[in-house]
Structure formats: structure tokens, C-alpha cells
Design a protein around this motif. Structure first.
Motif, mmCIF file in Angstrom:
data_model
loop_
_atom_site.group_PDB
_atom_site.id
_atom_site.type_symbol
_atom_site.label_atom_id
_atom_site.label_comp_id
_atom_site.label_asym_id
_atom_site.label_seq_id
_atom_site.Cartn_x
_atom_site.Cartn_y
_atom_site.Cartn_z
ATOM 1 N N SER A 47 -11.377 24.986 35.243
ATOM 2 C CA SER A 47 -11.599 23.573 34.171
ATOM 3 C C SER A 47 -12.482 23.526 33.792
ATOM 4 O O SER A 47 -13.256 22.605 32.988
ATOM 5 N N GLN A 96 -6.145 26.509 27.822
ATOM 6 C CA GLN A 96 -4.767 27.092 28.203
ATOM 7 C C GLN A 96 -3.318 26.639 28.039
ATOM 8 O O GLN A 96 -2.935 28.029 28.329
ATOM 9 N N ASP A 176 -10.215 30.399 29.039
ATOM 10 C CA ASP A 176 -9.320 29.844 30.381
ATOM 11 C C ASP A 176 -8.107 29.486 30.897
ATOM 12 O O ASP A 176 -7.133 29.445 29.367
HETATM 13 MG MG LIG Z 1 -7.711 24.983 35.248
#
Ligand SMILES: [Mg+2]
Ligand SMILES: Nc1ncnc2c1ncn2[C@@H]1O[C@H](COP(=O)(O)OP(=O)(O)OP(=O)(O)O)[C@@H](O)[C@H]1O
Length: 325
Positions: A47, A96, A176
Motif C-alpha cells: 500500500s 482497501q 489495493d
Molecule cells: Mg496494504
């Protein structure tokens, strides 16, 4: 054709505990119309890499070295205002945790329209039409535009996030862990959507995941990260069949569903704390073939075969094949 070139990128978090070397000298490129996977265990810097590409690092993160070149321009040198434009029109990202992006009290269609009007010079009617088209592109019936975020399933919400990411027609999409919260069948459908977008829009996608099955399903190439560095990068077939890094081999052989008759491998230990990464090769404390050299000297990340990059001292020694016996 190369659309994005990342060179010697370093991202550190200057926290109170000390300097966390979250991304430490990574180099890779992204080609037009490919899906590049970024894989590795939790905390290895996936990330952080994504945030650094758009320069949207959380505090106390800083890019300390390296470049991110898009169309001949280094994004690490751009102002926040310039980057904001690039962020939707060139590189878009889905995060995410998608639900945190949508406003729960606004209808989904209105939120997409609002975003379109921020980025494109359109009338509300044109924006509404474009929003309906985008919903269709991601496989959602435009009739659902009047619904609120909570009325959508996790899979549909991810599709809405993709529609939102596409409002300004970007060249690059960073996703992500887009399937992390989804059931397997829904996840497979979402990966299929990404593949369709790759094919029909010639979109270049960076797909972040810690799931190798997702990589196998969707990616053209994959970069395997370990402790803030890329240890191996190659096309997916090479990574699964002819990988050269002991860590890559261990990862693949630790997943039952990806194995044929080979024995299951368990990589001992755990990833290091990036405040004090190990000396030499960061993987050496867990590596079954580590030597004094690995403990002392960091292996150079190099192209060992055409388009196959690796950072391992023992990569070209045949005896090291199948190291996790
Ligand atoms: Mg991550
Ligand atoms: N805001 C922060 N402050 C300090 N350290 C951070 C911060 N954000 C991330 N880190 C550290 O940077 C490293 C990389 O984190 P990152 O979130 O990029 O990993 P990841 O590969 O995306 O993991 P996951 O699979 O769990 O999402 C970790 O060691 C993490 O502790």
C-alpha cells in the motif's frame, strides 16, 4: 509501451519510534494494457508503494529518494495541485476499504455525478448520462443509481468504486486488495471485470494483493515484495513455474491449492520489523540457503534473464533449485 517507470523509490515513515523503511529502493515499470501484480505478506510495503506513486502518503511518510515517471515527468516533483489532476485523469486508485470512500447519506448515482462534474466540463444531464454509462461498464444496472451505499453488496460496492475511479478516463488504475472482502465467486467476477477493462479500455492496472491465487487468475506480470523491497519480478508463468528466489518459491509452495504433488512448505519465522531490517539480504534469517554473503551484503536487484528481475546472491546457481525440501 511503458506508461509508468518507478526507479529506486524509497519511502520512509519518520515515526516517534524511529525510521520505518517501508519501501526501500524499488524499481519497476508498468506497460500499457497490462495487469501488474504487487504481492507479498502483510506489512511488506504494498500500500505504501501505491500511495507513493500518487504522493498521497499518510503522515509521517515521505518519499526520500527515487522517481516515478509518467509521460516523461517525475511525479515526485509535482505540486499537490498538479497531482490532484493527475490523480484522476492519469492514475486512479481504489482503496482497501471502499465503504469509507462513499458518503452513506447520498445516493450513489449523485456521488458519481458529483465526481464527474468536478473533473469534466459537463452539464448535470450529461454527467448523469455518463454516470449511467460507467455503471453499465462495471456491470451494474443504471436503475440502481438512486440507491444508497448500504443497499449494495460488497461486490457491487467494489464495482461502484471502479466506476468512480474511471470518471476521468485514467490510463492507470491502482487497485489495493480489491477482492479481499469478497466471497470467492464474487471475487472471481470482479477480477474478470478488471481483465475486461484492461482489454477494452487498454487500461494498465497495478493489482495489489497478498493472495497468489488472485495473481494467477488476473495478472500478466508480478512483483514479489519482501520487507520493503522487490525480491523478484517476472511474468506470471515464470513466477509460478521457474521462480528463482527462495522466498517466491516458499510463498507458492505454502499454498495447498496451487500445488500439484509437491510437499507443502512452511516458511519459518516472520517478516522483520522495518524499523530494524536485517543486514544484507532482508530474507536471510528465514532463507534455507543463506550464506555469510547473504548476511553481510545486500544482493543487487538485477535482470537475470530477459524481463526477469531478482535480488538474490544465489539466483544463478543451479544447485539452489527446489530449496525448501
Ligand atoms: Mg496494504
Ligand atoms: N502511518 C504509518 N506510520 C508508520 N509506519 C507505517 C505507517 N503506515 C505504514 N507503516 C509501516 O510501513 C510498512 C508497510 O506497510 P503497508 O501498509 O504498505 O504494507 P502492506 O504490504 O500494504 O500490508 P497489508 O497487506 O497488511 O495491507 C509496515 O511496516 C507498516 O508498519
Amino acid at each position: 509501451m511503458t506508461v509508468l517507470e518507478v526507479k529506486n523509490l524509497k519511502v520512509y515513515f519518520f515515526s516517534e519510534r524511529g525510521t520505518v523503511k517501508a519501501v526501500d529502493d524499488i524499481t519497476f515499470d508498468l506497460q500499457r494494457g497490462e495487469i501488474l501484480g504487487l504481492a507479498g505478506e502483510s506489512g511488506c510495503g504494498k500500500s505504501t508503494t501505491a500511495y507513493a506513486l500518487l504522493n498521497i502518503l499518510p503522515e509521517p511518510g515521505r518519499i526520500v529518494d527515487g522517481s516515478v515517471v509518467l509521460d516523461g515527468e517525475d511525479l515526485t516533483q509535482k505540486s499537490p495541485i498538479e497531482l490532484q489532476k493527475i490523480r484522476w485523469e492519469e492514475i486512479s486508485m481504489i482503496f482497501q476499504n471502499p465503504r469509507s470512500v462513499l458518503n452513506p447519506v447520498l445516493r450513489v448515482g449523485d456521488q458519481i455525478v458529483e465526481t464527474i462534474m468536478l473533473h469534466e466540463d459537463t452539464t448535470p444531464n450529461e454527467a448523469w448520462k455518463l454516470m449511467e454509462e460507467l455503471l453499465e461498464v462495471v456491470g451494474i444496472d443504471p436503475a440502481f443509481a438512486i440507491n444508497y451505499p448500504h443497499e449494495f453488496t460488497a461486490g457491487m460496492t467494489q464495482r461502484i468504486m471502479i466506476a468512480l475511479a474511471l470518471v476521468a478516463n485514467p490510463k492507470i488504475l491502482i487497485a489495493d486488495e480489491p477482492t479481499a472482502a469478497l466471497d470467492i465467486t464474487v471475487a472471481v467476477q470482479l477480477l474478470q471485470l478488471l481483465k475486461n477493462l484492461q482489454e477494452y479500455l487498454r487500461l494498465s492496472i497495478i493489482l495489489i494483493t497478498n493472495d497468489l491465487a488472485t495473481i494467477a487468475e488476473a495478472c500478466d506480470r508480478v512483483a514479489i515484495m519482501y520487507a520493503g523491497q522487490i525480491v523478484e519480478l517476472a511474468d506470471v508463468k515464470t513466477i509460478f513455474k521457474d521462480q528463482l528466489h527462495p522466498y517466491t518459491e516458499g510463498l507458492i509452495r505454502s499454498i495447498p491449492s496451487l500445488l500439484g504433488s509437491e510437499e507443502l512448505v512452511f516458511i519459518p519465522g516472520s517478516p522483520p520489523d522495518l524499523l530494524t531490517p536485517p543486514s544484507g539480504c532482508r530474507f536471510h534469517p528465514r532463507c534455507p540457503i543463506a550464506t555469510t554473503l547473504c548476511y553481510k551484503t545486500q544482493p543487487k536487484y538485477r535482470e537475470i534473464k530477459k524481463r526477469h528481475f531478482i535480488a538474490c546472491h544465489h539466483a544463478d546457481q543451479l544447485w539452489r533449485k527446489n530449496v525448501w525440501k
